[in-house]
Design a protein around this motif. Structure first.
Motif, PDB file in Angstrom:
ATOM      1  N   ILE A 139      35.250 117.494  49.698  1.00 37.38           N
ATOM      2  CA  ILE A 139      35.234 117.115  50.927  1.00 37.38           C
ATOM      3  C   ILE A 139      33.804 117.737  51.629  1.00 37.38           C
ATOM      4  O   ILE A 139      33.626 117.189  52.811  1.00 37.38           O
ATOM      5  CB  ILE A 139      36.536 117.741  51.506  1.00 37.38           C
ATOM      6  N   ASP A 140      33.271 118.868  50.936  1.00 39.85           N
ATOM      7  CA  ASP A 140      32.207 119.208  51.568  1.00 39.85           C
ATOM      8  C   ASP A 140      30.918 118.301  51.185  1.00 39.85           C
ATOM      9  O   ASP A 140      30.581 118.815  50.156  1.00 39.85           O
ATOM     10  CB  ASP A 140      31.731 120.824  51.267  1.00 39.85           C
ATOM     11  N   ARG A 194      26.938 120.242  49.709  1.00 39.33           N
ATOM     12  CA  ARG A 194      26.403 120.519  48.517  1.00 39.33           C
ATOM     13  C   ARG A 194      27.276 120.004  47.431  1.00 39.33           C
ATOM     14  O   ARG A 194      28.171 119.553  47.587  1.00 39.33           O
ATOM     15  CB  ARG A 194      26.522 122.054  48.404  1.00 39.33           C
ATOM     16  N   GLN A 195      26.551 119.961  46.243  1.00 43.39           N
ATOM     17  CA  GLN A 195      27.199 119.411  45.140  1.00 43.39           C
ATOM     18  C   GLN A 195      27.834 120.390  44.280  1.00 43.39           C
ATOM     19  O   GLN A 195      27.015 121.386  43.616  1.00 43.39           O
ATOM     20  CB  GLN A 195      25.884 118.715  44.135  1.00 43.39           C
ATOM     21  N   VAL A 196      29.115 120.453  44.151  1.00 42.44           N
ATOM     22  CA  VAL A 196      29.923 121.302  43.501  1.00 42.44           C
ATOM     23  C   VAL A 196      31.221 120.577  43.362  1.00 42.44           C
ATOM     24  O   VAL A 196      31.967 119.815  44.166  1.00 42.44           O
ATOM     25  CB  VAL A 196      30.115 122.620  44.056  1.00 42.44           C
ATOM     26  N   GLY A 197      31.744 120.463  41.901  1.00 37.53           N
ATOM     27  CA  GLY A 197      32.552 119.840  41.545  1.00 37.53           C
ATOM     28  C   GLY A 197      33.161 120.334  40.054  1.00 37.53           C
ATOM     29  O   GLY A 197      32.755 121.010  39.414  1.00 37.53           O
ATOM     30  N   ARG A 225      33.060 122.730  55.014  1.00 40.72           N
ATOM     31  CA  ARG A 225      32.659 123.682  54.094  1.00 40.72           C
ATOM     32  C   ARG A 225      33.753 124.866  54.032  1.00 40.72           C
ATOM     33  O   ARG A 225      34.073 125.276  53.116  1.00 40.72           O
ATOM     34  CB  ARG A 225      31.435 124.313  54.845  1.00 40.72           C
ATOM     35  N   ALA A 226      34.453 125.005  55.182  1.00 47.58           N
ATOM     36  CA  ALA A 226      35.497 125.776  55.205  1.00 47.58           C
ATOM     37  C   ALA A 226      36.610 125.797  54.393  1.00 47.58           C
ATOM     38  O   ALA A 226      36.929 126.542  53.332  1.00 47.58           O
ATOM     39  CB  ALA A 226      36.138 126.111  56.615  1.00 47.58           C
ATOM     40  N   TRP A 227      37.162 124.414  54.239  1.00 43.68           N
ATOM     41  CA  TRP A 227      38.240 124.100  53.437  1.00 43.68           C
ATOM     42  C   TRP A 227      37.811 123.942  51.946  1.00 43.68           C
ATOM     43  O   TRP A 227      38.491 124.420  51.066  1.00 43.68           O
ATOM     44  CB  TRP A 227      38.875 122.780  53.912  1.00 43.68           C
ATOM     45  N   ALA A 228      36.495 123.475  51.566  1.00 46.75           N
ATOM     46  CA  ALA A 228      36.000 123.352  50.125  1.00 46.75           C
ATOM     47  C   ALA A 228      35.816 124.756  49.563  1.00 46.75           C
ATOM     48  O   ALA A 228      36.111 125.296  48.636  1.00 46.75           O
ATOM     49  CB  ALA A 228      34.653 122.477  50.253  1.00 46.75           C
ATOM     50  N   SER A 229      35.114 125.830  50.269  1.00 47.13           N
ATOM     51  CA  SER A 229      34.943 126.768  49.805  1.00 47.13           C
ATOM     52  C   SER A 229      36.347 127.766  49.546  1.00 47.13           C
ATOM     53  O   SER A 229      36.292 128.562  48.885  1.00 47.13           O
ATOM     54  CB  SER A 229      33.991 127.790  50.711  1.00 47.13           C
ATOM     55  N   ALA A 230      37.198 127.443  50.543  1.00 39.53           N
ATOM     56  CA  ALA A 230      38.644 128.296  50.227  1.00 39.53           C
ATOM     57  C   ALA A 230      39.130 127.881  48.963  1.00 39.53           C
ATOM     58  O   ALA A 230      39.948 128.738  48.330  1.00 39.53           O
ATOM     59  CB  ALA A 230      39.280 128.048  51.286  1.00 39.53           C
ATOM     60  N   ARG A 231      38.896 126.904  48.531  1.00 36.84           N
ATOM     61  CA  ARG A 231      39.481 126.211  47.225  1.00 36.84           C
ATOM     62  C   ARG A 231      38.605 126.808  46.087  1.00 36.84           C
ATOM     63  O   ARG A 231      39.005 126.998  44.807  1.00 36.84           O
ATOM     64  CB  ARG A 231      39.379 124.881  47.278  1.00 36.84           C
ATOM     65  N   LEU A 232      37.370 127.331  46.207  1.00 35.49           N
ATOM     66  CA  LEU A 232      36.628 127.620  45.124  1.00 35.49           C
ATOM     67  C   LEU A 232      37.061 129.007  44.547  1.00 35.49           C
ATOM     68  O   LEU A 232      37.329 129.978  45.421  1.00 35.49           O
ATOM     69  CB  LEU A 232      35.034 127.867  45.655  1.00 35.49           C
ATOM     70  N   TYR A 233      36.921 128.956  43.163  1.00 38.24           N
ATOM     71  CA  TYR A 233      37.301 130.232  42.482  1.00 38.24           C
ATOM     72  C   TYR A 233      38.831 130.636  42.695  1.00 38.24           C
ATOM     73  O   TYR A 233      39.134 131.836  42.824  1.00 38.24           O
ATOM     74  CB  TYR A 233      36.500 131.337  42.642  1.00 38.24           C
TER      75      TYR A 233
END
Length: 323
Positions: free
Chosen positions: A152-153, A156-159, A295-303
């Motif tokens: 959703i962010d 940047r490319q992360v997935g 960015r807030a919602w995507a980074s909250a899911r990271l790790y």
């Protein structure tokens, strides 16, 4: 040390702020400031600094929603330093320092290695030239070649990355990078939340309604004050976790979980306030507010999302209570 940290912060903010959209920002950050080599020992061409210095860079990058691969690179460097494979370190670390190769670490997933070929899928992978993947407690080096999609962010490319019988070079034992990842990410989240709050405060001073700035309305002042307190608490949680990891504190894992939960929830709340106080303009593609919320919602899911780390903390407290 405080002066050195202030100088580092100023250098990164100045470079990021002056770089145009067509500039290779990562190359400039590596060449002019040496951000990729901050935590790499001097013998490999790095600065021999710590997570404390890297956290400053991440915070500044978080302020501008930068797409550069600092977070993934930091984790890969730590994986190499802990893996026990001197050949891999000597080959990859100098190239990382120079910004010639981007390397990231991937451990959250399921994969197998057979006849030197790795197959499986990993989550939370940053785009990079080289992947250091963890399979059954071992670290393997894999040439990427995979297009990591956006979540959703869009900044940047992360997935997720799926590997199908990809040649893999064993690179020693794998370290648990979860706590480092959470603490490092929390620093980035603090920078993003702080900037979201700054932009919102500036906007409510300029936006007029009923003949006066909307920032003069008491209800908005109270909400902004609460947001400020949340951001400062998040900063404290992040710095405490970083300091604990740097010092090797036995509480480092618990504090990293606290930082992940606190900073994730703070950024989500602050970004939501940003969107609400900007009104209709915040949900247009032309405005940055929606990018902060993404960015807030995507980074909250990271790790691992906050509830996963709350469960970690709960189990730790129950064990301590039982003893």
């Amino acid at each position: 040390m405080l002066e050195e940290h202030a100088a580092l912060r100023s250098a990164v903010r100045g470079l990021v702020g002056s770089a145009g959209p067509d500039v290779d920002l990562w190359a400039r950050l590596c060449k002019e400031i040496g951000v990729a080599g901050l935590t790499i020992p001097e013998e490999y061409g790095g600065a021999g600094a710590t997570l404390a210095e890297a956290a400053i860079v991440l915070e500044e990058l978080g302020r501008v929603l930068s797409p550069v691969p600092m977070l993934g690179s930091l984790l890969a460097v730590e994986a190499l330093l802990r893996c026990g494979d001197e050949e891999a370190r000597a080959r990859l670390l100098p190239a990382i320092c120079a910004g010639e190769r981007t390397v990231t670490a991937a451990w959250d997933g399921s994969a197998t290695v057979e006849d030197g070929l790795v197959s499986g899928e990993f989550r939370d992978v940053f785009a990079a030239d080289v992947l250091l993947v963890v399979v059954d407690g071992r670290l393997y080096e894999v040439e990427s070649g995979d297009d990591v999609g956006h979540t959703i962010d869009l900044s940047r490319q992360v997935g997720a990355v799926r590997l199908d019988r990809r040649p893999a070079v064993p690179s020693g034992t794998a370290a648990d990078l979860r706590d480092l990842a959470c603490a490092a990410l929390s620093a980035e989240q603090v920078g993003t939340a702080e900037r979201a709050l700054e932009l919102t405060v500036a906007y409510v001073k300029e936006r007029h309604q009923f003949g006066r700035p909307i920032g003069s309305f008491q209800v908005l002042q109270h909400r902004l004050a609460e947001a400020y307190v949340r951001v400062q608490a998040a900063r404290s949680a992040s710095q405490t976790a970083v300091d604990a990891l740097v010092s090797g504190s036995p509480d480092a894992s618990r504090l990293a979980a606290v930082a992940k939960v606190t900073c994730s929830e703070t950024l989500r709340a602050t970004a939501a306030e940003m969107v609400q106080m900007h009104g209709g303009i915040a949900i247009t593609w032309e405005h940055d507010a929606h990018r902060f919320l993404r960015r807030a919602w995507a980074s909250a899911r990271l790790y691992g999302p906050p509830d996963v780390h709350v469960a970690r903390l709960t189990s730790t407290v129950l064990v301590d209570f039982a003893h």
